[in-house]
Enzyme design. Structure first.
Site, PDB file in Angstrom:
ATOM      1  N   HIS A 242       1.363  -1.520  -0.276  1.00  0.00           N
ATOM      2  CA  HIS A 242      -0.055  -0.258   0.390  1.00  0.00           C
ATOM      3  C   HIS A 242       0.889   1.244   0.062  1.00  0.00           C
ATOM      4  O   HIS A 242       0.657   1.680  -1.064  1.00  0.00           O
ATOM      5  CB  HIS A 242      -1.006   0.050   0.937  1.00  0.00           C
ATOM      6  CG  HIS A 242      -1.479  -0.828   0.894  1.00  0.00           C
ATOM      7  ND1 HIS A 242      -2.387  -1.549   0.096  1.00  0.00           N
ATOM      8  CD2 HIS A 242      -2.320  -2.249   2.027  1.00  0.00           C
ATOM      9  CE1 HIS A 242      -2.928  -2.529   0.083  1.00  0.00           C
ATOM     10  NE2 HIS A 242      -3.399  -2.586   1.811  1.00  0.00           N
ATOM     11  N   ASP A 293      -5.126  -8.322  -3.090  1.00  0.00           N
ATOM     12  CA  ASP A 293      -5.305  -7.970  -1.710  1.00  0.00           C
ATOM     13  C   ASP A 293      -6.535  -8.945  -0.806  1.00  0.00           C
ATOM     14  O   ASP A 293      -6.785 -10.130  -1.123  1.00  0.00           O
ATOM     15  CB  ASP A 293      -5.080  -6.747  -1.344  1.00  0.00           C
ATOM     16  CG  ASP A 293      -4.672  -6.161   0.452  1.00  0.00           C
ATOM     17  OD1 ASP A 293      -5.335  -7.039   0.851  1.00  0.00           O
ATOM     18  OD2 ASP A 293      -5.046  -5.566   0.372  1.00  0.00           O
TER      19      ASP A 293
HETATM   20  C1  NGQ Z   1      -5.671  -7.547   6.742  1.00  0.00           C
HETATM   21  N1  NGQ Z   1      -6.155  -6.000   5.327  1.00  0.00           N
HETATM   22  O1  NGQ Z   1      -4.624  -7.926   7.597  1.00  0.00           O
HETATM   23  O2  NGQ Z   1      -6.016  -8.420   5.680  1.00  0.00           O
HETATM   24  C2  NGQ Z   1      -5.641  -6.109   6.552  1.00  0.00           C
HETATM   25  C3  NGQ Z   1      -6.326  -5.598   6.900  1.00  0.00           C
HETATM   26  C4  NGQ Z   1      -5.124  -4.544   9.238  1.00  0.00           C
HETATM   27  C5  NGQ Z   1      -6.229  -5.117   5.051  1.00  0.00           C
HETATM   28  N2  NGQ Z   1      -4.617  -4.127   5.203  1.00  0.00           N
HETATM   29  C6  NGQ Z   1      -6.404  -6.155   8.713  1.00  0.00           C
HETATM   30  N3  NGQ Z   1      -6.204  -4.239   3.169  1.00  0.00           N
HETATM   31  O3  NGQ Z   1      -4.147  -4.469   8.433  1.00  0.00           O
HETATM   32  O4  NGQ Z   1      -5.191  -4.375  10.278  1.00  0.00           O
HETATM   33 ZN    ZN Z   2      -3.100  -6.971   3.114  1.00  0.00          ZN
END
Ligand code: NGQ
Ligand code: ZN
Length: 419
Positions: A242, A293
């Protein structure tokens, strides 16, 4: 069709045996396989101020339902979809390690092995990135109830990597992921990095949300990317996932480091993250790739298209991702993802080929110079006819060899997960 040709970063070359326009396989640099099962299920308002953080609660509730069998079925469906779309490598950012109550399975690598099996059975290259996840925020608070199944201490984490490395083969690499600066204390980060083999790839979520930047400033007195660049030897083995919220200095810093930024435009849009400063980053010579993702979309076309369109929408200009010596947006984007595949995944993908349907109206009257732009910026039918990975055909006539069986097992797993 004129003589079939194969695209390379330096130009098209004749491929007389091919049955259509040939492109290199695309590396998917960021995947949480289990989230494929909740695609489309988090699009109802739960709170008038719905955000990334409320989505995350929904995601945690869903994550709590998986076991190795359902993970295998969901990952298999996802990897079939990836292969049919043209992804031939997937970097799996895997943190669903333990049973829902946080206890390790009898085989502590059971969930990792489910992903490895899914990749082997479907024929996609896998860079498995077991995730180190230790705390619930920058302040070091313990993992919440629903995060417990993600957690390891440093020793148990390094043991997991060691166990999995034995499995490595021609289509499997084991790397390392730090979930985020939020989830990994500074001393644990240093210990793990010091223990990794020299060539190990390192992926980390970073600066995706403004709230994360603010918390980092409050606790570590620096912005996340700034802090990371000052506290780790970030180089071409690193992938920053990101990296949405950057100052001009951070843009320059990442570009100078040689790290790859993994951009996930459809998920970043879906979660309301914000927009990556693509033009400035390209001007700084920065390296980047794409990931699907959360898998609300599984298509390199859609990721690359929306990477460009996001920039057009805010700048009110057209044809942003170009260079003086590369006026085609499509070719510039394709060159961008091909250039970073090996650094991010440890697979070059050079032996992987996609064959586009030359007979499709999408390519009527095509010449080599406009094929990539027509692939990325025309229509919504997937023109990928054949896909081969490491010389093995896995998709023919647009269909994965096991499409039906995998879809049936996926439907059964979904019934279990939704029950
Ligand atoms: C994840 N996903 O770990 O799946 C993360 C969300 C976080 C994205 N950032 C959870 N798209 O970052 O704490
Ligand atoms: Zn992720």
């Amino acid at each position: 069709m004129p003589t079939p040709q194969r695209w390379t970063p330096t130009g098209w070359i004749d491929a007389p045996q091919a049955e259509g326009w040939c492109l290199p396989g695309i590396a998917n640099l960021h995947s949480h396989a289990f989230q494929r099962a909740m695609a489309g299920l988090a699009e109802r308002q739960t709170n008038p101020s719905d955000s990334f953080w409320t989505w995350r609660e929904t995601m945690y509730r869903f994550a709590a339902r998986f076991d190795p069998d359902t993970l295998y079925a969901v990952a298999s469906q996802l990897y079939v979809e990836m292969l049919e779309a043209g992804y031939t490598t997937v970097c799996e950012f895997h943190y669903l390690h333990h049973a829902p109550d946080g206890r390790a399975y009898d085989d502590p690598a059971a969930m990792s092995r489910a992903l490895i099996r899914a990749a082997r059975d479907t024929g996609i290259r896998l860079t498995l990135l077991p995730v180190l996840y230790m705390c619930g925020g920058f302040d070091g608070r313990p993992l919440g109830e629903r995060q417990r199944r993600f957690g390891h201490d440093v020793d148990a984490y390094l043991r997991l990597l060691e166990t999995l490395r034995i499995e490595g083969d021609a289509t499997l690499r084991i790397g390392c992921a730090l979930h985020s600066l939020r989830a990994v204390p500074a001393d644990a980060m240093r210990d793990v990095l010091a223990a990794l083999p020299r060539q190990s790839r390192v992926h980390i979520h970073i600066a995706e949300q403004i709230g994360e930047v603010q918390d980092c400033l409050a606790v570590r007195d620096a912005r996340p990317v700034e802090w990371l660049l000052d506290n780790a030897e970030v180089d071409a083995r690193w992938t920053l996932v990101h990296a949405t919220h950057l100052t001009p200095g951070e843009v320059q810093g990442i570009a100078r480091s040689g790290a790859t930024v993994a951009l996930c435009p459809t998920t970043e849009a879906n979660l309301g993250d914000g927009l990556f400063p693509l033009r400035d980053y390209l001007d700084a010579g920065g390296a980047w790739g794409i990931g699907s993702d959360s898998h609300i979309s599984v298509s390199p076309v859609e990721e690359l298209r929306w990477l460009e369109y996001g920039q057009r929408l805010v700048t009110r200009h057209r044809n942003i991702a170009v260079r003086e010596d590369s006026p085609s947006v499509g070719e510039t984007l394709l060159r961008g993802v091909v250039a970073t595949a090996a650094n991010a995944s440890e697979f070059s993908g050079a032996d992987d080929v996609l064959v586009l349907d030359a007979a499709s109206p999408q390519f009527a009257g095509a010449i080599a110079g406009n094929v990539v732009d027509r692939w990325l910026f025309a229509g919504n039918r997937n023109p990928v006819r054949q896909v081969s990975v490491a010389g093995m055909p896995v998709v023919a006539a647009g269909r994965h060899r096991d499409r039906e069986a995998v879809a049936l097992a996926y439907a059964a797993a979904m019934r279990k997960l939704m029950a």
